[in-house]
Structure formats: structure tokens, C-alpha cells
Enzyme design. Structure first.
Site, PDB file in Angstrom:
ATOM      1  N   ASP A   1       0.946  -1.096  -0.041  1.00 27.31           N
ATOM      2  CA  ASP A   1       0.016  -0.004  -0.096  1.00 27.31           C
ATOM      3  C   ASP A   1       0.787   1.376  -0.184  1.00 27.31           C
ATOM      4  O   ASP A   1       0.387   2.193  -0.738  1.00 27.31           O
ATOM      5  CB  ASP A   1      -0.968   0.078   1.338  1.00 27.31           C
ATOM      6  CG  ASP A   1      -1.932  -0.910   1.195  1.00 27.31           C
ATOM      7  OD1 ASP A   1      -2.232  -1.583   0.204  1.00 27.31           O
ATOM      8  OD2 ASP A   1      -2.489  -1.340   2.298  1.00 27.31           O
TER       9      ASP A   1
HETATM   10  P1  NAP Z   1       1.040  -3.811   3.188  1.00 30.76           P
HETATM   11  O1  NAP Z   1       0.582  -2.786   2.257  1.00 30.76           O
HETATM   12  O2  NAP Z   1       0.271  -4.535   4.515  1.00 30.76           O
HETATM   13  O3  NAP Z   1       1.409  -5.000   2.253  1.00 30.76           O
HETATM   14  C1  NAP Z   1       2.555  -6.011   2.881  1.00 30.76           C
HETATM   15  C2  NAP Z   1       2.765  -6.739   1.717  1.00 30.76           C
HETATM   16  O4  NAP Z   1       3.769  -7.668   2.262  1.00 30.76           O
HETATM   17  C3  NAP Z   1       1.720  -7.920   1.273  1.00 30.76           C
HETATM   18  O5  NAP Z   1       0.976  -7.464   0.203  1.00 30.76           O
HETATM   19  C4  NAP Z   1       2.256  -9.339   1.372  1.00 30.76           C
HETATM   20  O6  NAP Z   1       2.296  -9.693  -0.048  1.00 30.76           O
HETATM   21  C5  NAP Z   1       3.778  -9.157   1.470  1.00 30.76           C
HETATM   22  N1  NAP Z   1       4.448 -10.207   2.355  1.00 30.76           N
HETATM   23  C6  NAP Z   1       3.855 -10.696   3.406  1.00 30.76           C
HETATM   24  N2  NAP Z   1       4.836 -11.485   3.929  1.00 30.76           N
HETATM   25  C7  NAP Z   1       5.726 -11.615   3.056  1.00 30.76           C
HETATM   26  C8  NAP Z   1       6.924 -12.593   3.067  1.00 30.76           C
HETATM   27  N3  NAP Z   1       7.234 -13.301   3.982  1.00 30.76           N
HETATM   28  N4  NAP Z   1       8.093 -11.899   2.124  1.00 30.76           N
HETATM   29  C9  NAP Z   1       7.634 -11.066   1.212  1.00 30.76           C
HETATM   30  N5  NAP Z   1       6.575 -10.430   1.149  1.00 30.76           N
HETATM   31  C10 NAP Z   1       5.697 -10.614   2.162  1.00 30.76           C
HETATM   32  O7  NAP Z   1       2.481  -3.208   3.806  1.00 30.76           O
HETATM   33  P2  NAP Z   1       2.696  -1.607   3.815  1.00 30.76           P
HETATM   34  O8  NAP Z   1       3.332  -1.202   2.480  1.00 30.76           O
HETATM   35  O9  NAP Z   1       3.755  -1.591   4.865  1.00 30.76           O
HETATM   36  O10 NAP Z   1       1.666  -0.988   4.345  1.00 30.76           O
HETATM   37  C11 NAP Z   1       1.067  -0.907   5.667  1.00 30.76           C
HETATM   38  C12 NAP Z   1      -0.144  -0.775   5.587  1.00 30.76           C
HETATM   39  O11 NAP Z   1      -0.800  -0.926   6.893  1.00 30.76           O
HETATM   40  C13 NAP Z   1      -1.009   0.618   5.248  1.00 30.76           C
HETATM   41  O12 NAP Z   1      -2.087   0.129   4.384  1.00 30.76           O
HETATM   42  C14 NAP Z   1      -1.358   1.456   6.395  1.00 30.76           C
HETATM   43  O13 NAP Z   1      -2.308   2.328   6.214  1.00 30.76           O
HETATM   44  C15 NAP Z   1      -1.500   0.291   7.267  1.00 30.76           C
HETATM   45  N6  NAP Z   1      -1.389   0.635   8.676  1.00 30.76           N
HETATM   46  C16 NAP Z   1      -0.329   0.672   9.117  1.00 30.76           C
HETATM   47  C17 NAP Z   1      -0.243   1.236  10.643  1.00 30.76           C
HETATM   48  C18 NAP Z   1       1.171   1.629  11.101  1.00 30.76           C
HETATM   49  O14 NAP Z   1       1.019   2.219  12.199  1.00 30.76           O
HETATM   50  N7  NAP Z   1       2.261   1.133  10.576  1.00 30.76           N
HETATM   51  C19 NAP Z   1      -1.425   1.608  11.278  1.00 30.76           C
HETATM   52  C20 NAP Z   1      -2.609   1.531  10.363  1.00 30.76           C
HETATM   53  C21 NAP Z   1      -2.714   1.000   9.204  1.00 30.76           C
HETATM   54  P3  NAP Z   1       2.258 -11.275  -0.472  1.00 30.76           P
HETATM   55  O15 NAP Z   1       1.097 -11.810   0.230  1.00 30.76           O
HETATM   56  O16 NAP Z   1       1.900 -11.491  -1.980  1.00 30.76           O
HETATM   57  O17 NAP Z   1       3.532 -11.791   0.185  1.00 30.76           O
END
Ligand code: NAP
Length: 483
Positions: free
Chosen positions: A409
């Protein structure tokens, strides 16, 4: 005002009591100052660990100061020392065991439980104080602060348990809603406030007290179940704030300055953190809290079409070997794969080849604030290599290769231009502007928001499928075997 409620026991013990009162008050002040400095130090990753220890020592001083108060341990009516010792040992033991064994990916759930226990403690303090002297009703002021401690503590307790269950996947992460729910919840909230006022006016009425207690527990469940699992981290920060407010109220109930200060600090920092997280996701707090009900009925979006290129990990080696600048963009997948150590190894290999390496940190990458910073710090990646989103975006066009490690994301370009996207307006790391993008993920899984990523269809993007740790280890192996 000394800040310490001079108990009859202390007052009756003359000069010794006066000295003890001063000692306890000074100890509370020292503890409070340590909390404030500890919290301030957590602003910087470099000092965060020491800030945490400083706050912990402050808390230990506060606990000792409370225990030397004769009302707690030194008179016939006080709690048996064995009970207090058992509470300290069992509670401390469970806390230590949990904190040292929880995986990094389970940290939000653990924080949710800690918040819930904080709420429970405040609720119990209010309850105990209300029933402490049978036949002798509390004053209206005490009834007022007790009702706030119980109301906020109860909401925090059950709300945190629901947040934990959603994140732990013990219950569905999908919003649970029923028709008219916002009005029903608002009516319950108003009902709870009315009960609080009635208890203040009529402190002796135990029925009102227990109705308020029950309602607060129900309210905590009903305000949390309509929020999707995806928004739980923000809710946890908010519940953290509530647990602080409840503790502050318990401080007013006990007339304990330390609790009031600590509760105020937690209450304020929790709400600031919630706002910061919302800003980083380009959402308003009200949208997080109430938006899920509206989103559940939103229009269905079409799937993306086009070609997605991929290659096996070893084939990416020549591109990386030739690059003069590489930016790693870690996301939640790096945490899942626990790839922080091997990413550092690859960075070192690249640097040995004269490549400039940077790490781009999105404020909401992962599942909790600072998630990526903590993991990279654990692998001893030097702080000067960590670039914040705005800074890295300014130089992204000059970067040879952006390596997206389990982020999704936070690198999705549709957030910049697609008004129909649920993540529209969320600032992202502009990896698509680099000359070449490698995306390391296991397959076609979506990220937290559950939407497809158009980056994967871009001509300069190539997917490298597989567990991020294994892919990175393969690349490190390629560098080593070329030496
Ligand atoms: P993300 O959008 O959640 O995507 C994580 C990706 O990691 C997934 O598409 C998954 O794809 C891949 N993945 C999972 N396990 C894996 C592995 N072992 N090896 C390689 N890839 C792996 O991550 P992000 O870009 O960090 O975004 C964070 C999200 O969380 C945002 O939408 C944000 O708004 C939300 N959020 C974050 C917080 C915070 O405080 N950080 C709080 C609230 C909401 P596959 O399954 O295809 O591997």
C-alpha cells in the site's frame, strides 16, 4: 498542595508521617519528570531505548513510593503484604514473559492487551473506592470521578479485547454492523453520561453505579466491532489514550498525583499518535472510527489488467551489481519474513561495490508506528541511512534501483491519482519514479487495504516472487559467489 493525599494513618504518625509524606511526594515528582524525559527521548530512534528504560525506572520509583505509604502497607486495615507481593511477582512475571516472547508482528495485539488491563485497573480502582466503606456513601465529587474512571476504563477494557481479537484473528477483522448502529451507539453513550450525572447527584444509589459499569463494558464492544481490522492500529493508539485518561481519573479518585500525571501523559500522547497515524493515511479520525460502516456499502472496484513481469532472484543480481544507487523500501512483508538482518547484509554487499544505499521509511509501513525503524535498528542499520518519505521522494528520480521489500500500500501510485481508491490521498513513497523497481513479495497477495497495486503493472517494475528473506539471501549469495 503536596500532591499526596495525606492519609489519616500518615497524619496520625506525626513528624515521621510528615517526613514520609515529603519523601513520597518527592519520589512521585522524580518519577513524573523521568516519564516526561523518557517520553521525549522516544522521539528519536537513537534515544528511544534509553527513554524506555528511564520511564521504567520512573515507574519503579513510583511503585516503591506507593508501597511505603503506610495506608497501603503499614496498618492493620491495609492489604496483606503477601497479596501485594504476589500481584507484583505474578503481574511482573507475565508482563516480562509476554514482552520478551512476543514476535514483532504480534506487538500491536500485546499493546492492545496492555491498554485493556490499564482500563481494567482503573475500573477496579473506581469500583473498590465506591464500595470501600459500606453504609458510608462517597461524596458527589468522588462519585463524579469514579463514574469517569469506570466509564472510560470499561470502554477501554472491552474495546481493547475486541481490538486484540480482531488482530489475533480470533474473530473476523471485517466491520460488524447492524442497521441503526450509529444511533444506537450514540444513545448508549448519552445513556452512560446521564448515569454518570445521576450517580454524582445520588452517590448512594448502587443500582446506578452497576448500570454504568455494565453499560461501559457493552459500549466498548459496540464502538469497536464496526471498525475494520485494517484500522485497528489507530484504534489501539486511541484506546491507549483512553487507558491514560482512565488512569488519570483513577488518580483523582485516589488523590494520587503520580497517577494523574502519568495518565495525562499517556492520554495526550495516545491521542497525538492517533492523529499522526491518521494524517499519514490521509484519513480523519472520525472516518477511521465511523467510516467502515459507510465503506462496507461502497462501490465495487474493477480489477487491474495488464502484464506483470517477474524474474527469479539470481537474475536481479547483474542489475543490482551495476547500480550506483539503491533504495530499499521495507514494508509489513519484511516484518513477516524477518528479513531485516539479511537486508543489511545485502546493503553492505552493495556498498562494497561502491553503491549508495538508502532505506526509505514510510510513516505507516508495517503495522505500528516506527515498525520499520525498530526492525532496522535491531539489525543495526545506521540511522543516517534511514530516509523519511518526503526526503527520499525528492531524490527518487535519480535512483537506479528501488527494492520494495514486502511493502505494498505504501508504494501504490494509485493513491496519488485515483479518486475512487480507498487509499486516495495517502502519501506514498514514489518508487515508480526510480529507473528500475524490484518488488519482493510471495505472490499476488494484497496489502493491508486489500487493493491491487498498479505499480506491479508498470513497465519499470519487475516482481521477484518468494519469501523476502529467502530472496535477499539468494542475492547476498550471488554477491558472495562473485567475489
Ligand atoms: P502492506 O500494504 O500491508 O503489504 C504487505 C505485503 O507484504 C503484502 O502485500 C504481502 O504480499 C507481502 N508479504 C507478506 N509476507 C511476506 C513475506 N514473508 N515475504 C515477502 N513479502 C511478504 O504493507 P505496507 O506497505 O507496509 O503498508 C502498511 C499498511 O498498513 C498501510 O495500508 C497502512 O495504512 C496500514 N497501517 C499501518 C499502520 C502503522 O502504524 N504502521 C497503522 C494502521 C494501518 P504477499 O502476500 O504476496 O507476499
Amino acid at each position: 498542595m503536596t500532591g499526596l493525599h495525606l492519609t489519616p494513618t500518615l497524619a496520625a504518625s506525626g513528624a515521621l508521617g510528615a517526613i514520609l509524606e515529603i519523601v513520597i511526594t518527592v519520589a512521585y515528582l522524580v518519577g513524573a519528570v523521568m516519564f516526561i524525559f523518557g517520553l521525549k527521548m522516544m522521539n528519536r530512534v537513537k534515544d528511544a531505548r534509553r527513554g524506555n528504560i528511564l520511564s521504567g525506572i520512573g515507574m519503579a520509583i513510583a511503585v516503591v513510593a506507593t508501597l511505603i505509604n503506610p495506608e497501603i502497607t503499614g496498618n492493620p486495615a491495609s492489604l496483606p503484604k503477601i497479596l501485594i507481593a504476589a500481584g507484583l511477582i505474578i503481574g511482573g512475571g507475565i508482563g516480562y514473559w509476554q514482552a520478551s516472547t512476543v514476535p514483532m508482528t504480534g506487538m500491536p495485539q500485546l499493546v492492545a492487551l496492555f491498554n485493556g488491563f490499564g482500563g481494567l485497573a482503573s475500573l477496579l480502582v473506581g469500583w473498590a473506592e465506591y464500595t470501600a466503606r459500606p453504609g458510608e456513601p462517597v461524596s458527589s465529587y468522588t462519585a463524579f470521578v469514579i463514574s469517569l474512571a469506570v466509564l472510560i476504563g470499561g470502554v477501554t477494557l472491552t474495546g481493547s479485547l475486541i481490538a486484540w481479537a480482531k488482530l489475533q484473528e480470533v474473530m473476523t477483522g471485517k466491520p460488524i454492523v447492524f442497521p441503526g448502529m450509529p444511533v444506537f451507539n450514540a444513545a448508549l453513550g448519552i445513556g452512560a453520561l446521564v448515569l454518570g450525572i445521576l450517580l454524582t447527584v445520588n452517590p448512594a444509589n448502587t443500582t446506578i453505579f452497576y448500570a454504568l459499569l455494565g453499560l461501559s463494558l457493552v459500549l466498548g464492544v459496540l464502538v469497536t466491532i464496526p471498525i475494520g481490522g485494517a484500522d485497528m492500529p489507530v484504534v489501539i493508539a486511541l484506546l491507549n489514550s483512553y487507558s491514560g485518561m482512565a488512569a488519570g481519573m483513577a488518580g483523582f479518585v485516589l488523590e494520587n498525583m503520580m497517577l494523574i500525571v502519568a495518565g495525562g501523559l499517556v492520554g495526550a500522547s495516545g491521542i497525538i499518535l492517533s492523529m499522526v497515524m491518521c494524517k499519514a493515511m490521509n484519513r480523519s479520525l472520525s472516518n477511521v472510527l465511523f467510516g467502515a460502516m459507510a465503506a462496507a456499502s461502497g462501490p465495487k472496484r474493477e480489477g487491474k489488467t495488464g502484464e506483470i513481469k517477474s524474474l527469479p532472484a539470481p537474475d536481479a543480481y547483474p542489475v543490482l551489481e551495476a547500480a550506483s544507487s539503491v533504495v530499499f523500501v521495507p514494508g509489513y512483508g519484511m516484518a513477516v519474513a524477518q528479513a531485516q538482518h539479511v537486508i543489511k547484509e545485502l546493503a553492505e554487499q552493495l556498498e562494497d561495490h561502491g553503491c549508495e544505499v538508502r532505506f526509505a521509511i514510510h510513516p505507516v509501513a508495517g503495522r505500528m508506528p516506527g515498525h520499520m525503524n525498530v526492525l532496522l535498528a535491531e539489525a543495526s542499520v545506521s540511522y543516517d541511512k534511514l530516509w523519511e518519505m518526503d526526503a527520499i521522494n525528492e531524490v527518487m528520480e535519480g535512483v537506479d534501483v528501488a527494492v520494495v521489500v514486502g511493502a505494498n500500500d505504501t508504494v501504490n501510485p494509485e493513491a496519488r491519482h485515483d479518486k475512487s481508491s480507498p487509499i486516495f490521498g495517502m502519501p506514498i513513497i514514489d518508487v515508480d519514479k526510480a529507473r528500475q523497481v524490484f518488488v519482493l513479495k510471495r505472490g499476488k497477495g494484497t496489502g493491508f487495504s486489500g487493493i491491487e497495486n498498479e505499480l506491479f503493472f508498470y513497465p519499470n517494475t519487475t516482481m521477484i516472487y518468494g519469501d523476502a528473506k529467502e530472496t535477499l539471501a539468494t542475492l547476498v549469495g550471488e554477491f558472495k559467489s562473485a567475489e
